[in-house]
Design a protein around this motif. Structure first.
Motif, PDB file in Angstrom:
ATOM      1  N   VAL A 266       0.858  -1.183   0.000  1.00 30.50           N
ATOM      2  CA  VAL A 266       0.000   0.000   0.000  1.00 30.50           C
ATOM      3  C   VAL A 266       0.896   1.236   0.000  1.00 30.50           C
ATOM      4  CG1 VAL A 266      -1.800   1.281   1.202  1.00 30.50           C
ATOM      5  CG2 VAL A 266      -1.821  -1.232   1.224  1.00 30.50           C
ATOM      6  N   TYR A 267       0.693   2.092  -0.999  1.00 30.87           N
ATOM      7  CA  TYR A 267       1.489   3.308  -1.167  1.00 30.87           C
ATOM      8  C   TYR A 267       0.732   4.468  -0.511  1.00 30.87           C
ATOM      9  CZ  TYR A 267       4.161   0.753  -4.757  1.00 30.87           C
ATOM     10  OH  TYR A 267       4.942  -0.152  -5.430  1.00 30.87           O
ATOM     11  N   VAL A 268       1.340   5.057   0.506  1.00 33.06           N
ATOM     12  CA  VAL A 268       0.683   6.108   1.282  1.00 33.06           C
ATOM     13  C   VAL A 268       1.374   7.443   1.037  1.00 33.06           C
ATOM     14  CG1 VAL A 268      -0.009   6.875   3.584  1.00 33.06           C
ATOM     15  CG2 VAL A 268       0.074   4.424   3.048  1.00 33.06           C
ATOM     16  N   GLY A 269       0.578   8.462   0.708  1.00 34.48           N
ATOM     17  CA  GLY A 269       1.116   9.791   0.446  1.00 34.48           C
ATOM     18  C   GLY A 269       1.350  10.580   1.713  1.00 34.48           C
ATOM     19  N   HIS A 270       2.061  11.687   1.577  1.00 33.21           N
ATOM     20  CA  HIS A 270       2.331  12.557   2.718  1.00 33.21           C
ATOM     21  C   HIS A 270       1.049  13.101   3.328  1.00 33.21           C
ATOM     22  CE1 HIS A 270       6.713  12.652   2.262  1.00 33.21           C
ATOM     23  NE2 HIS A 270       6.516  12.744   0.950  1.00 33.21           N
ATOM     24  N   ASP A 271      -0.001  13.180   2.526  1.00 31.56           N
ATOM     25  CA  ASP A 271      -1.284  13.681   3.031  1.00 31.56           C
ATOM     26  C   ASP A 271      -2.174  12.560   3.574  1.00 31.56           C
ATOM     27  OD1 ASP A 271      -1.948  12.383   0.693  1.00 31.56           O
ATOM     28  OD2 ASP A 271      -2.968  14.094  -0.242  1.00 31.56           O
TER      29      ASP A 271
END
Length: 224
Positions: free
Chosen positions: A76-81
């Motif tokens: 799962v790729y999680v963004g800074h936001d």
């Protein structure tokens, strides 16, 4: 390990109603810079400036319907936001996108909804895709157990097998063969299953030893 964060982004898995095997451990790694996966043959470049971290879920079962020991992955790729930027899921040594193009299988904003191939556990975002697999039904039935004790990937050299061990594993798994219903039920990973990848890597050989002892007792096998 931040269990709350890991649970927030964990995939929601869907298993066939006749599925005999469920995860027993999940080794989690949070990747925050470019580099290799610790648990499989993949390298992540981190070339998207929006990306904060990749959460790797190494999902472990004691059994696949065709062999002893099973490891599949979800990334799962999680963004800074905090947004889920992407998801990928393993499929028999390869991987596919874990999100549909319209992101319609992203539940509650952070949980990818993934279907597990009956008995084999490879993941797809749409269960209709399983019908493209030529041995979808035979793998869980007449071909049950045919690979014995699997030795592959991160466990090369950690344990070994032989013809007698493979024979009793096959004999045991044939008693669990089944016909997939192709109706799926939701499964959410219990947080108690989460460990670090290092912990899971150390535990797997012990679990294999215990499962072989149980199989010998159940089948009257003599493999050491």
């Amino acid at each position: 390990m931040n269990i709350e964060w890991i649970t927030k982004y964990a995939p929601y898995l869907y298993f066939d109603k006749n599925e005999p095997f469920f995860p027993v451990r999940v080794g989690v790694t949070v990747l925050e810079e470019a580099g290799p996966s610790p648990s499989t043959r993949r390298t992540f470049p981190f070339n998207d400036s929006r990306l904060q971290a990749i959460i790797e879920y190494a999902i472990y079962w004691d059994y696949d319907i065709q062999h002893l020991y099973e490891l599949e992955h979800v990334w799962v790729y999680v963004g800074h936001d905090g947004e889920v930027l992407d998801c990928e899921a393993s499929f028999h040594g390869h991987f596919f996108k874990g999100l549909l193009r319209d992101r319609g299988n992203l539940t509650d904003g952070t949980h990818a909804k993934l279907y597990s191939q009956p008995g084999k556990h490879a993941f797809m975002p749409d269960h209709e895709m399983f019908y493209l697999i030529p041995d979808l039904m035979t793998a869980t039935n007449e071909n049950a157990g045919r690979r014995g004790l699997l030795v592959t990937g991160p466990f090369d050299g950690v344990y070994s097998t032989d013809d007698e061990t493979d024979r009793i594993v096959e004999q045991y798994l044939k008693t669990l063969r089944f016909q997939p219903s192709m109706e799926f039920e939701e499964y959410r990973i219990d947080p108690s299953l989460y460990v670090s990848w290092a912990e899971l890597h150390a535990e797997v050989p012990l679990r294999i030893k215990d499962r072989l002892a149980e199989i010998r007792q159940a089948t009257g096998g003599t493999a050491r």
